[in-house]
Design a protein around this motif. Structure first.
Motif, PDB file in Angstrom:
ATOM      1  N   SER A 143       0.843  -1.200   0.000  1.00  0.00           N
ATOM      2  CA  SER A 143       0.000   0.000   0.000  1.00  0.00           C
ATOM      3  C   SER A 143       0.878   1.251   0.000  1.00  0.00           C
ATOM      4  O   SER A 143       2.097   1.180   0.232  1.00  0.00           O
ATOM      5  N   GLY A 145       0.978   3.642   2.224  1.00  0.00           N
ATOM      6  CA  GLY A 145       1.567   3.840   3.543  1.00  0.00           C
ATOM      7  C   GLY A 145       2.730   2.898   3.788  1.00  0.00           C
ATOM      8  O   GLY A 145       3.751   3.291   4.358  1.00  0.00           O
ATOM      9  N   LEU A 172      -2.323   9.920   0.609  1.00  0.00           N
ATOM     10  CA  LEU A 172      -2.647   8.745   1.405  1.00  0.00           C
ATOM     11  C   LEU A 172      -4.048   8.859   1.982  1.00  0.00           C
ATOM     12  O   LEU A 172      -4.535   9.950   2.247  1.00  0.00           O
ATOM     13  N   GLN A 176      -3.763   5.010   6.142  1.00  0.00           N
ATOM     14  CA  GLN A 176      -2.352   5.047   5.765  1.00  0.00           C
ATOM     15  C   GLN A 176      -1.662   6.274   6.351  1.00  0.00           C
ATOM     16  O   GLN A 176      -0.500   6.213   6.765  1.00  0.00           O
ATOM     17  N   GLN A 179      -0.835   5.612   9.873  1.00  0.00           N
ATOM     18  CA  GLN A 179       0.320   4.716   9.944  1.00  0.00           C
ATOM     19  C   GLN A 179       1.625   5.502   9.835  1.00  0.00           C
ATOM     20  O   GLN A 179       2.564   5.277  10.612  1.00  0.00           O
TER      21      GLN A 179
END
Length: 250
Positions: A143, A145, A172, A176, A179
């Motif tokens: 992904s 992130g 994002l 994400q 994160q």
């Protein structure tokens, strides 16, 4: 706090355009310093100066009080400064381990030490509480992130004192972004000085200790993130009001 880097009257121009004008700024260890401003404020130029992409026309960069010349990203790395830019420079066809150690592979005789690199990759990601399905998965399968996490982890190889993050949450989603912001907090906990270049006031207020506002290349003010309001920051960024209530005019 201890100043890891000090900028003294730093200026940078590109032709007739003044990107930074007489900027004085301290970057401290164990601190997230956010740098905010509108488009063209000088944020990316500041990131470039710290990371050795640009050199100042005037002024001085000091590390631990001593003048340094950051003439290239390699020179900045030797001084303990690493940067992660919006263009993550990851190789989609390579896996996590290969991306982390690209150009710095560990060798055992004439062969690559794959076992050592894989172990170091897991150790580093565990320290950052980063979650990836496997260090042998191609980066293309991760992904947004997770990809940024890998780029930040790669920057940590060599244990730099200062990490410059240029717009790390751009494009994002909410999960994400959270994160990445958690990762920023972990960098601070590890003792790094973090320079967070961002256009998102919400993200900045979530993790920053101090906020520096740039406008048209000038450092307008520095703010305590804990006591400063969104209205204060917006006013300083746009020039609608002077810094106040936790802000220090420059």
């Amino acid at each position: 706090m201890t100043a890891a880097i000090t900028l003294d009257g730093v200026s940078k121009s590109f032709g007739a355009a003044q990107a930074l004008v007489d900027v004085d700024l301290e970057i401290n260890t164990h601190e997230v310093l956010a740098v905010v401003g509108d488009n063209g404020a000088g944020k990316s130029t500041l990131a470039g100066l710290l990371s050795g992409v640009h050199t100042p026309d005037r002024g001085q960069v000091r590390i631990d009080g001593e003048p340094v010349h950051l003439t290239s990203p390699a020179a900045a790395r030797r001084e303990g400064i690493a940067a992660v830019f919006q263009e993550l420079a990851l190789c989609d066809n390579l896996d996590v381990v290969e991306n982390l150690f690209l150009g710095h592979e560990a060798a055992a005789g004439i062969f690559l030490d794959e076992v050592s690199m894989e172990r170091q990759a897991w150790e580093l990601l565990d320290q950052l509480a980063a979650r990836v399905p496997s260090v042998r998965v191609p980066v293309a399968a991760l992904s947004g992130g997770q990809r940024r996490t890998i780029a930040i982890a790669r920057a940590l190889l060599g244990d730099p004192r200062v990490i410059v993050l240029d717009e790390p949450t751009t494009a994002l989603g909410i999960r994400q972004t959270a994160q990445v912001l958690t990762l920023v907090e972990r960098l601070r906990e590890r003792g790094h000085a973090v320079v967070l270049i961002s256009h998102s006031i919400t993200d900045v207020q979530a993790v920053a200790d101090r906020i520096a506002v740039l406008r048209l290349g000038h450092l307008i003010g520095e703010f305590d993130a804990e006591t400063t309001t969104t209205e204060d920051l917006l006013g300083a960024i746009t020039g609608a009001v002077a810094p106040r209530a936790g802000g220090r005019a420059s």
